[in-house]
Design a protein around this motif. Sequence first.
Motif: not given
Length: 368
Positions: A71-76, A86-89, A136-137, A185-189
Motif C-alpha cells: 500500500p502506498i501508505e507504507k512509504k509512508p 505501489v510496486l516497491s523496489f 513504483v517506489a 512524482d513523489a518523495a518521502n524524505v
Amino acid sequence: MSARDDHSTPATGSPARWWHRLADGRIQCDLCPRDCKLHEGQRGLCFVRQRVGEQMVLATYGRSSGLCIDPIEKKPLNHFLPGSSVLSFGTAGCNLACKFCQNWDISKSRQMDTLMDAASPQGIAQAARDSGAASVAFTYNDPVIFAEYAMDTADACHALGIRTVAVTAGYINPEPRRAFFAKMDAANVDLKAFTDEFYRQQTGSHLAPVLDTLQHIVHETDCWLEITTLLIPGLNDSTAELEAMTRWIAGNLGADVPLHFSAFHPDYKMGDVPATPQSTLTRARRIALDQGLRHVYTGNVHDAEGGTTFCPGCAAPLIERDWHAVLHYALDAGGGCPHCGTRIPGRFAPQFRRGLGRRRIPVRIAPA
C-alpha cells in the motif's frame, strides 16, 4: 564529467554519471556530499559505485534485492494516490551509516549476491502495470546511490502511465539532485533529526544537504513531498528540537507539507535503545500542529487520530486510516472537502480506488 560522455561501457557494471578525475590520479564521485575519492578497484562508502579502469560504474544496475506490492501508505505517503498499490523496489547499499537502520540487512549489505533478480527498467515498469500498481517506489535502500538506474526506470514507468516515488534520506549533491527529482512524482524524505550533531554521530553525514534537498523539492520541482522523522528515545525527541524542526518546516517548506513521526524499534547497532512510546509520537504531533503544520501523522502504531487526514478548514475527518489501511475516504473528485470545499494539498485521483490494502505481495520479473 560523466562516464557516458567519452568512455565506452566497462566490462563490469553500468557507466555512472557525476564524477571527475583528480590531479593525483584518483576519481572523485560527485553524486553525494561524501565526495569519495577512489583508486582503481575501490568502491565508495555506498559500496555500489566503483572505479573500474579510468571510469566509474554502478555495480547494481539492472539487479534487484526484491520487488513487492505494498500500500502506498507504507512509504509512508498519505497525500499521494491514497489507497493505491505501489510496486516497491530496491537494490543494496547506502551512502549513510545510520546506527539505527531499520532495513540494515539490505542497506548495509556488502554482498552483491543478495541481488537475486535481474530487473531491467522496462521489466519493472511492465511488472507494475501488470500488477495494477499505480506507482513504483524506489525504496528499501536509498535510491540516490542507484540514481541512474532509478531515473531510467522512471522513464520506462512514465511511458506506461506509471508514477514514481523516491523514499530517500535526501543526501545528494545539487547537480544530480536536479536530474533525479525531475524524474520523481513523489518523495518521502527522512529528516532524521534537526541537529548536525545527531547526523554526524548517528549517521556519519550532515544535516545541511538534507535541508537543501527538501527546499529544492518544494520550490524547484513538481515532485510531491512528504517528510518522515523516526523518533528515537533520548536522541532526537526533545521538545526543543521538535519545536525547532517543525518551525523550520513551516517557515521554509510551508504548512501543507505532510510530516510523519514514526516509532523506532530496537535494531542494528541500537538494540539496547527502547522502542518509542506512543506518548512521544502524540507529543511530537501536537508540537508540530502548534507550530502551524496542517497535516501531521503518527506511524508504526495504531492511532486513529494520528492516522487521519483532517480538513484544515472545518476539521472534518476526510481520510481515516488504521496503520496502512484506509478505512474511510471522503474527498470529492477534485481532492476537496465535501463539507466546506477546502482543497487538500496532494495528488489525488478523481475517483478513490482501493488497492490491495495491507497485504504485501512479492513480485517476480520474468526473464527477458
